[in-house]
Design an enzyme around this catalytic site. Structure first.
Site, mmCIF file in Angstrom:
data_model
loop_
_atom_site.group_PDB
_atom_site.id
_atom_site.type_symbol
_atom_site.label_atom_id
_atom_site.label_comp_id
_atom_site.label_asym_id
_atom_site.label_seq_id
_atom_site.Cartn_x
_atom_site.Cartn_y
_atom_site.Cartn_z
ATOM 1 N N TYR A 1 69.665 14.777 58.500
ATOM 2 C CA TYR A 1 68.511 14.796 57.593
ATOM 3 C C TYR A 1 68.650 13.687 56.539
ATOM 4 O O TYR A 1 67.722 12.896 56.320
ATOM 5 C CB TYR A 1 68.417 16.168 56.916
ATOM 6 C CG TYR A 1 67.362 16.249 55.837
ATOM 7 C CD1 TYR A 1 66.023 16.417 56.163
ATOM 8 C CD2 TYR A 1 67.702 16.143 54.492
ATOM 9 C CE1 TYR A 1 65.047 16.473 55.180
ATOM 10 C CE2 TYR A 1 66.745 16.204 53.497
ATOM 11 C CZ TYR A 1 65.420 16.375 53.847
ATOM 12 O OH TYR A 1 64.460 16.423 52.872
ATOM 13 N N THR B 1 50.821 21.131 53.987
ATOM 14 C CA THR B 1 50.928 22.595 54.045
ATOM 15 C C THR B 1 52.271 23.082 53.495
ATOM 16 O O THR B 1 52.472 24.277 53.335
ATOM 17 C CB THR B 1 50.771 23.125 55.499
ATOM 18 O OG1 THR B 1 51.749 22.466 56.308
ATOM 19 C CG2 THR B 1 49.387 22.866 56.053
ATOM 20 N N LEU C 1 55.096 13.437 52.644
ATOM 21 C CA LEU C 1 55.958 14.603 52.395
ATOM 22 C C LEU C 1 56.296 15.325 53.689
ATOM 23 O O LEU C 1 56.964 16.349 53.674
ATOM 24 C CB LEU C 1 55.251 15.590 51.447
ATOM 25 C CG LEU C 1 55.253 15.262 49.956
ATOM 26 C CD1 LEU C 1 54.449 14.029 49.634
ATOM 27 C CD2 LEU C 1 54.708 16.434 49.155
ATOM 28 N N HIS D 1 63.905 21.544 44.777
ATOM 29 C CA HIS D 1 62.803 22.024 43.935
ATOM 30 C C HIS D 1 62.240 23.286 44.560
ATOM 31 O O HIS D 1 62.022 23.349 45.759
ATOM 32 C CB HIS D 1 61.744 20.944 43.727
ATOM 33 C CG HIS D 1 61.419 20.169 44.955
ATOM 34 N ND1 HIS D 1 62.312 19.286 45.536
ATOM 35 C CD2 HIS D 1 60.324 20.145 45.726
ATOM 36 C CE1 HIS D 1 61.766 18.758 46.609
ATOM 37 N NE2 HIS D 1 60.558 19.269 46.762
ATOM 38 N N ASP E 1 49.780 14.784 64.593
ATOM 39 C CA ASP E 1 51.219 14.968 64.609
ATOM 40 C C ASP E 1 51.875 13.699 64.068
ATOM 41 O O ASP E 1 51.523 12.591 64.491
ATOM 42 C CB ASP E 1 51.647 15.203 66.066
ATOM 43 C CG ASP E 1 53.041 15.771 66.146
ATOM 44 O OD1 ASP E 1 53.905 15.324 65.373
ATOM 45 O OD2 ASP E 1 53.256 16.669 66.985
ATOM 46 N N SER F 1 65.047 12.093 49.214
ATOM 47 C CA SER F 1 65.846 13.289 48.940
ATOM 48 C C SER F 1 67.207 12.930 48.377
ATOM 49 O O SER F 1 67.794 11.895 48.733
ATOM 50 C CB SER F 1 66.034 14.047 50.256
ATOM 51 O OG SER F 1 67.101 14.953 50.163
ATOM 52 N N GLU G 1 69.733 14.105 49.354
ATOM 53 C CA GLU G 1 70.648 14.093 50.505
ATOM 54 C C GLU G 1 70.996 12.679 50.957
ATOM 55 O O GLU G 1 71.932 12.499 51.719
ATOM 56 C CB GLU G 1 70.058 14.894 51.670
ATOM 57 C CG GLU G 1 70.070 16.396 51.451
ATOM 58 C CD GLU G 1 71.470 17.012 51.487
ATOM 59 O OE1 GLU G 1 72.377 16.420 52.090
ATOM 60 O OE2 GLU G 1 71.639 18.086 50.902
ATOM 61 N N GLY H 1 52.460 16.471 55.246
ATOM 62 C CA GLY H 1 53.244 17.602 54.742
ATOM 63 C C GLY H 1 52.470 18.424 53.718
ATOM 64 O O GLY H 1 53.060 19.095 52.871
#
Ligand code: GDP
Length: 334
Positions: free
Chosen positions: A150, A10, A77, A179, A55, A126, A128, A8
Site C-alpha cells: 500500500y 463513497t 481519493l 483520520h 472503475d 498517505s 505510509e 473515492g
C-alpha cells in the site's frame, strides 16, 4: 460554477469532501464503481452529486471521463485503503492505488492545455509512504521509504504528482495521517473499538479483541482532513504556486491503549481492562511504530488546522455507535 471530479467519493473522506465542495457551490462529479453498495447511502446523505459509474482500473474510460468533464479540480481519493489487505492483493493495490493517478494526471494536463486554464490535481497520499521512519515527527522532507505494498503504491503516485507539478500542472500531494470519524469502516481499529465498546456498554457484547495495544498513530478528525484537501484544491486553482506536498496531521500520537481507555470512559466504563483481550491474529508482522506528522507547512501556507482533539474525536465516535445500537448516549441520560 467550478467543477470538481472526485474519485473515492463513497469512502469516508470522499463523502465529507463532497459535502464541503457542494456547500462551496461546486458541481461535484463523483466516480463510483458499478455495484458499489455504499452509493445509495451517499446519495441519500448528500443529494445534488453527479455520480458517474466507472472503475479506476479502466484507464481508457477514466481518461475519457476527465476529458469530457473537463474539471477545474481533480481529487483522487480512490483506491485500496487497507495496509493489511494490500499484502493479500499486491497487484490490485498497484492497479487501483498506484496506476490511476498516472491516468488522471496525464488527462488533467491534457485538459489544462486544451482549455488553456489551470486544472488542479489533489492526491490523497498517505503517511505510509514514510514506512517506519527514524525521524519524528515527519514532514514533507522526510525520506519516502514504504514498507508495504500500500505504501509503495502511494509512494509511486506521490512521486508522479511531483513530476507533473514540474511539468506545469497545479498538482498537490496531501500526505494524510490516520483520520477517523463515525463513517470509518470497522476494518480500522478505531471504529472496531468504538463500535464494540458501545455494544459492551449496552450489554450486547462482552469483550474487545485486539492486536497490539502499544501501536501508536496520529489520529485526526476526517472532516478536518477533507477540508484540507478542499483548501489545497481551491488554493492551487487560483495560484499554481500553492500546489505542493502537504502533511495533514494532528501532530499528536496516541497508543491503541489510549484510544481504548478514552472510548470506554466515553461509554461510562472506567475499569476497562477486564473487557479487553489480545489475539496474535490481529497483530501485524510489519507495522509502523511511530507515525506522527508535522503539518506546519499547510498551517503556514493556507491557515489549515485541526479543530477536533483526540478525546472529542473518540467521544463522538462512541456516542454515534451507542446511538446506532439503539440507545441514548450516557451524556444525555438522566
Ligand atoms: P492503519 O494505520 O491504516 O493500518 O490503520 P488501522 O486502524 O487498521 O491500524 C492502526 C493500528 O492499530 C495499527 O498499528 C494496527 O496494528 C493496530 N491494531 C491493533 N489491534 C488492531 C485490530 O484489531 N485491528 C486493526 N485494524 N488494527 C489493530
Amino acid at each position: 460554477m467550478p467543477t470538481a471530479f472526485v474519485t473515492g467519493i463513497t469512502g469516508q473522506t470522499g463523502s465529507y469532501l463532497a459535502d464541503i465542495l457542494l456547500a462551496r457551490g461546486y458541481l461535484v462529479v463523483g466516480l463510483v464503481r458499478g455495484g458499489d453498495e455504499t452509493r445509495q447511502a451517499l446519495e441519500e446523505r448528500t443529494p445534488g452529486l453527479d455520480l458517474v459509474e466507472g472503475d479506476l482500473a479502466d484507464e481508457q474510460h477514466l481518461a475519457r471521463l476527465v476529458a469530457e468533464v473537463a474539471p477545474d479540480m481533480i481529487f483522487n481519493l480512490g483506491g485500496l485503503t487497507s495496509v493489511a489487505a494490500s499484502w493479500d492483493h499486491p497487484l490490485d493495490t498497484a492497479r487501483i492505488t498506484a496506476l490511476p493517478p498516472a491516468v488522471l494526471l496525464d488527462a488533467a494536463l491534457a485538459v489544462q492545455r486544451r482549455e488553456d486554464r489551470p486544472v488542479a490535481f489533489v492526491q490523497a497520499s498517505s503517511a505510509e509512504i514514510f514506512g517506519s521512519p527514524t525521524v519524528s515527527p515527519q514532514n514533507e522532507e522526510t525520506p519516502v521509504r514504504p514498507v508495504n505494498p500500500y505504501g509503495a503504491a502511494k509512494a509511486y503516485a506521490h512521486y508522479l504528482v511531483a513530476s507533473y507539478r514540474s511539468m506545469g500542472l497545479a498538482a498537490s500531494s496531501c500526505i494524510l495521517y490516520n483520520h477517523e470519524s463515525p463513517r470509518r469502516p470497522e476494518t480500522f481499529v478505531t471504529r472496531k473499538i468504538t463500535r464494540t465498546v458501545a455494544r459492551i456498554s449496552l450489554g450486547l457484547e462482552t469483550e474487545l479483541v485486539l492486536g497490539s495495544l502499544d501501536a501508536r498513530r496520529d489520529w485526526g478528525w476526517a472532516p478536518d482532513y477533507a477540508l484540507a484537501l478542499a483548501m489545497v484544491g481551491a488554493a492551487a486553482t487560483s495560484d499554481a504556486t500553492a500546489a505542493n506536498d502537504y502533511v495533514i496531521a494532528s501532530g499528536v500520537s496516541h497508543t491503541v491503549r489510549d484510544f481504548v481507555a478514552v472510548a470506554f470512559a466515553a461509554a461510562g466504563i472506567d475499569d476497562w481492562e477486564p473487557y479487553v483481550k489480545q489475539d496474535p491474529r490481529f497483530r501485524r508482522p510489519v507495522d509502523a511504530t511511530e507515525l506522527v506528522g508535522d503539518s506546519s507547512r499547510i498551517r503556514a501556507a493556507l491557515g489549515w488546522r485541526p479543530t477536533v482533539g483526540f478525546d472529542e474525536l473518540v467521544g463522538s465516535m462512541v456516542r454515534h455507535d451507542i446511538e446506532l445500537a439503539g440507545a441514548t448516549p450516557p451524556s444525555e441520560q438522566g
